[in-house]
Design an enzyme around this catalytic site. Structure first.
Site, PDB file in Angstrom:
ATOM      1  N   TYR A 150      13.579  15.050   0.711  1.00  0.00           N
ATOM      2  CA  TYR A 150      13.122  13.751   0.360  1.00  0.00           C
ATOM      3  C   TYR A 150      12.307  13.504  -1.052  1.00  0.00           C
ATOM      4  O   TYR A 150      11.675  14.476  -1.474  1.00  0.00           O
ATOM      5  CB  TYR A 150      11.866  13.311   1.485  1.00  0.00           C
ATOM      6  CG  TYR A 150      11.167  12.186   1.205  1.00  0.00           C
ATOM      7  CD1 TYR A 150      11.788  11.060   1.138  1.00  0.00           C
ATOM      8  CD2 TYR A 150       9.662  12.342   0.670  1.00  0.00           C
ATOM      9  CE1 TYR A 150      11.123   9.831   0.592  1.00  0.00           C
ATOM     10  CE2 TYR A 150       9.043  11.203   0.252  1.00  0.00           C
ATOM     11  CZ  TYR A 150       9.641   9.886   0.241  1.00  0.00           C
ATOM     12  OH  TYR A 150       9.040   8.828  -0.112  1.00  0.00           O
TER      13      TYR A 150
ATOM     14  N   GLY B  42       9.827  12.285  -2.428  1.00  0.00           N
ATOM     15  CA  GLY B  42       8.334  12.497  -2.805  1.00  0.00           C
ATOM     16  C   GLY B  42       8.030  13.886  -2.871  1.00  0.00           C
ATOM     17  O   GLY B  42       6.828  14.475  -3.206  1.00  0.00           O
TER      18      GLY B  42
ATOM     19  N   SER C 262       0.744   3.958  -1.200  1.00  0.00           N
ATOM     20  CA  SER C 262       2.175   3.814  -0.952  1.00  0.00           C
ATOM     21  C   SER C 262       2.270   2.663   0.048  1.00  0.00           C
ATOM     22  O   SER C 262       1.713   3.068   1.209  1.00  0.00           O
ATOM     23  CB  SER C 262       2.797   5.093  -0.645  1.00  0.00           C
ATOM     24  OG  SER C 262       2.287   6.154  -1.266  1.00  0.00           O
TER      25      SER C 262
ATOM     26  N   CYS D  59       1.788  -0.639   0.062  1.00  0.00           N
ATOM     27  CA  CYS D  59       0.579  -1.365   0.581  1.00  0.00           C
ATOM     28  C   CYS D  59       0.742  -2.507  -0.473  1.00  0.00           C
ATOM     29  O   CYS D  59      -0.462  -3.286  -0.747  1.00  0.00           O
ATOM     30  CB  CYS D  59      -0.537  -0.684   0.411  1.00  0.00           C
ATOM     31  SG  CYS D  59      -0.891   0.259   1.464  1.00  0.00           S
ATOM     32  N   GLY D  60       1.817  -2.570  -1.261  1.00  0.00           N
ATOM     33  CA  GLY D  60       1.934  -3.966  -2.213  1.00  0.00           C
ATOM     34  C   GLY D  60       1.867  -3.136  -3.648  1.00  0.00           C
ATOM     35  O   GLY D  60       2.072  -4.105  -4.578  1.00  0.00           O
ATOM     36  N   LYS D  61       2.102  -2.235  -4.151  1.00  0.00           N
ATOM     37  CA  LYS D  61       1.780  -1.828  -5.374  1.00  0.00           C
ATOM     38  C   LYS D  61       3.178  -2.524  -6.183  1.00  0.00           C
ATOM     39  O   LYS D  61       3.211  -3.137  -7.230  1.00  0.00           O
ATOM     40  CB  LYS D  61       1.859  -0.302  -5.732  1.00  0.00           C
ATOM     41  CG  LYS D  61       1.444  -0.110  -7.095  1.00  0.00           C
ATOM     42  CD  LYS D  61       0.855   1.309  -6.948  1.00  0.00           C
ATOM     43  CE  LYS D  61       1.159   2.519  -6.062  1.00  0.00           C
ATOM     44  NZ  LYS D  61       2.600   3.013  -6.385  1.00  0.00           N
TER      45      LYS D  61
ATOM     46  N   SER E 291       5.593  -4.609  -5.034  1.00  0.00           N
ATOM     47  CA  SER E 291       5.621  -6.069  -5.042  1.00  0.00           C
ATOM     48  C   SER E 291       4.858  -6.701  -5.664  1.00  0.00           C
ATOM     49  O   SER E 291       5.020  -7.731  -6.656  1.00  0.00           O
ATOM     50  CB  SER E 291       5.573  -6.488  -3.507  1.00  0.00           C
ATOM     51  OG  SER E 291       4.354  -6.339  -3.016  1.00  0.00           O
TER      52      SER E 291
HETATM   53  C1  OXD Z   1       5.693   7.149  -3.675  1.00  0.00           C
HETATM   54  C2  OXD Z   1       4.528   7.294  -2.922  1.00  0.00           C
HETATM   55  O1  OXD Z   1       7.004   7.450  -3.432  1.00  0.00           O
HETATM   56  O2  OXD Z   1       3.553   7.166  -3.323  1.00  0.00           O
HETATM   57  O3  OXD Z   1       5.427   6.320  -4.861  1.00  0.00           O
HETATM   58  O4  OXD Z   1       4.876   7.994  -1.775  1.00  0.00           O
HETATM   59 MN    MN Z   2       3.529   6.192  -5.136  1.00  0.00          MN
END
Ligand code: OXD
Ligand code: MN
Length: 622
Positions: free
Chosen positions: A220, A222, A270, A272-274, A276
């Site tokens: 994954y 992240g 993560s 929560c609208g960043k 968008s």
């Molecule tokens: C991302 C996270 O992928 O904060 O940006 O999980």
């Molecule tokens: Mn992030």
């Protein structure tokens, strides 16, 4: 010599020479150490050349780590069913004896952790190709630039990095024989159907003393894309030493009246609208996830650390996300992860326009509607944390300032979380320190699918950065306070809350309303609009919002909606302050004293207001 022989023998074609010409003994020793330990079958070294970049992409397809989709350039990657998000529990700092970063920072004794990770990494790459890549975090040729090298045996991870980060082989050439760069060692470990098999041995271990992060038995992004959240943890530490900031923020340009342009950063946990917010129609994007900020000539300037987007795809549709929609339906280099791939190679996700097919391949393997997992839970067609990976340049709202070595001047900073019952939709703090303390350091948010574990639980998440902070929290808060205090006109600080609900649990705002909050904040930067002073900050007047709703969304904004949204909820705010004070008192060492003073002051103001009015103060009552 053993070192040279080993590397030379394993390197494909002229790859060994690509390392030698960098003329960096320290780098060569580092690479040798982990080649020796991980024992890859062969090594590919990537320069910044388009041939090398294509080689990696082709390998991802050849090795089955990615599958070609119907639209040209689109590929799909799957992570394992239990490897769909950041593993917070197994992400640990390797701390020397006597060093303690506090209870929020997960750690393991360095000796024990190093032994463990070395054991896990021993011969882990024996069946795999090792890709060695060089990147530059932040724009190249800049005061912000941080060189970083990645060792990974996943062509998918290497491919993702090529999309997400600026090539840095040239930066390493300039670096000479220096040890000052970040290092990442990743292995997906043993595979079964191209999926990491030994999930119980999944580890992300961070060595701050040597600027190295190890990641094993996971795919994954992240957990594996070194330059993303792994580098962010190292950069928070580096920034603290050098007096600048690394933040979990978007960076965007907001267009004001008469062609005025103002840059905003925004920190949201993560999911929560960043992304968008940074993609709001009519505005321009520089970045959607990580910024470095420095003070230059009395101004705060920011850069996007990345060049691409690793965004959540759930819910993206033609109406709400026209720009992304267009890109996702056009030829171009995009990696989709953990979506549904149909037999005719169409990519589908929950929330996409149209009907969802009832079968295909997804993160659970062959999928059909109604399929359940081992725990008896119904498996959705695509994972809620399914992602798209693309270069921001594809977007029509891309702001070419992304690569400006001087960064851009920041006019406003926004903090937001998933908060169903406390904060109003938008509010300006009284000043920098008030903003850092009552907004940033007091941020709470309900958990989401971006990290493993239960979702919907309210959690303390200062600066939306708690998962990545690598220094004692009290020190991190102090650094943030100090950062803006000696500046004559620091950026304004705002909070937003897109998730406020009424007592029946219904959201009080529409998704698109954030476009209006943004325009209001832009006007506030220039004092172009009045505001109402409340005990917790400045909120918009009804008339200005009414006008903006008409201008921006062509919508009638009703006063009764305004009242519901902007009513100050005193009991909820008081309870929140108590929670926050309690956390800083009991769980954080060396909290700056001013934090307690300001929160107590805010509490008193709220108590006084409660005596004067009542528990809930409507904005029209001030
Ligand atoms: C991302 C996270 O992928 O904060 O940006 O999980
Ligand atoms: Mn992030």
């Amino acid at each position: 010599m053993e070192k040279i022989d080993l590397l030379e023998n394993k390197c494909i074609g002229d790859c060994f020479n690509k390392l030698v010409v960098l003329n960096n003994e320290y780098l060569l020793n580092f690479i040798f150490e982990y080649v020796h330990l991980c024992n890859p079958k062969e090594i590919f070294v990537s320069t910044d050349s388009s041939e090398d970049i294509s080689y990696i992409r082709e390998n991802a397809l050849k090795k089955g780590e990615e599958i070609e989709a119907a639209i040209k350039g689109h590929t799909v990657h799957f992570d394992g069913y239990y490897d769909q998000a950041r593993d917070k529990e197994k992400t640990k700092y390797l701390l020397p004896e006597g060093v303690d970063l506090g209870p929020y920072i997960n750690s393991i004794a360095k000796k024990q952790g190093c032994d463990e990770i070395r054991n896990i990494l021993k011969d882990i790459m024996r069946e795999h190709t090792l890709y060695i890549q060089f990147f530059c975090l932040g724009p190249t040729d800049s005061e912000f630039s941080l060189p970083a090298v990645q060792l990974t045996d996943s062509a998918y991870v290497a491919h993702s990095q090529n999309i997400l980060y600026r090539q840095g082989y040239r930066e390493f050439k300039k670096l000479g024989n220096s040890s000052k760069f970040f290092k990442f060692v990743h292995s997906q470990g043993e595979l079964e159907n191209n999926i990491s098999k030994n999930i119980s041995k999944r580890r992300v271990y961070i060595d701050l003393e040597n600027d190295i992060v190890f990641s094993a038995n996971t795919q994954y992004g992240g957990n594996t894309i070194g330059h993303k959240k792994l580098a962010m943890r190292l950069a928070i530490n580096r920034a603290s030493e050098e007096h600048w900031l690394t933040e979990h923020m978007f960076l965007m340009k907001v267009h004001g009246p008469r062609g005025r342009k103002t840059y905003f950063t925004g920190a949201f946990p993560s999911l929560c609208g960043k992304t968008s917010t940074s993609m709001i129609k009519g505005e321009s994007i520089i970045g959607d996830d990580i910024v470095y900020m420095r003070v230059k000539e009395g101004k705060i300037r920011a850069v996007n650390v990345e060049k691409g987007m690793f965004g959540i795809i759930k819910g993206i549709n033609s109406k709400d996300d026209a720009i992304l929609w267009k890109v996702l339906n056009s030829p171009g280099e995009i990696i989709f992860s953990n979506v549904l791939l149909t037999e005719d190679k169409n990519v589908c996700w929950v929330g996409k326009d149209g009907d969802m097919p009832d079968k295909g391949i997804n993160h659970s393997g062959k999928w059909y509607k109604g399929k359940k997992d081992k725990e008896g839970n119904e498996i959705p067609a695509s994972h809620p944390n399914a992602r798209l990976t693309l270069d921001l340049e594809y977007l029509d709202n891309f702001d070419s300032k992304r690569d400006d070595p001087d960064g851009v001047e920041v006019g406003g900073i926004i903090y937001g979380g998933r908060d169903s019952d406390t904060w109003v939709p938008v509010e300006q703090s009284f000043d920098w320190t008030h903003g850092i303390i009552t907004k940033a350091a007091s941020l709470e948010s309900e958990t989401t699918a971006a990290a493993l574990g239960e979702t919907g639980i309210r959690q303390f998440n200062p600066m939306a950065n708690l998962a990545f902070v690598s220094i004692p929290l009290g020190k991190y808060i102090e650094n943030n306070i100090k950062f803006g205090t000696n500046i004559e006109n620091p950026p304004l600080i705002f909070s937003v809350n897109y998730f406020l609900r009424n007592s029946e649990g219904k959201f009080l705002n529409e998704v698109e309303d954030k476009a209006v909050w943004l325009k209001w904040m832009e006007l506030r930067v220039y004092n172009d609009v009045d505001a109402i002073k409340t005990p917790t900050g400045y909120i918009p007047e009804y008339q200005s919002l009414k006008k903006l709703f008409r201008q921006v969304l062509n919508k009638e904004y009703l006063e009764e909606d305004y009242i519901k949204q902007f009513t100050l909820r005193i009991p909820e705010n008081l309870a929140k302050i108590d929670r926050i004070i309690n956390i800083y008192k009991t769980k954080v060492d060396d909290t700056p004293k001013i934090l307690f003073r300001l929160l107590e002051e805010q509490k008193q103001k709220l108590q006084k207001a409660r005596e004067e009015y009542k528990d809930y103060i409507r904005p029209v009552d001030y």
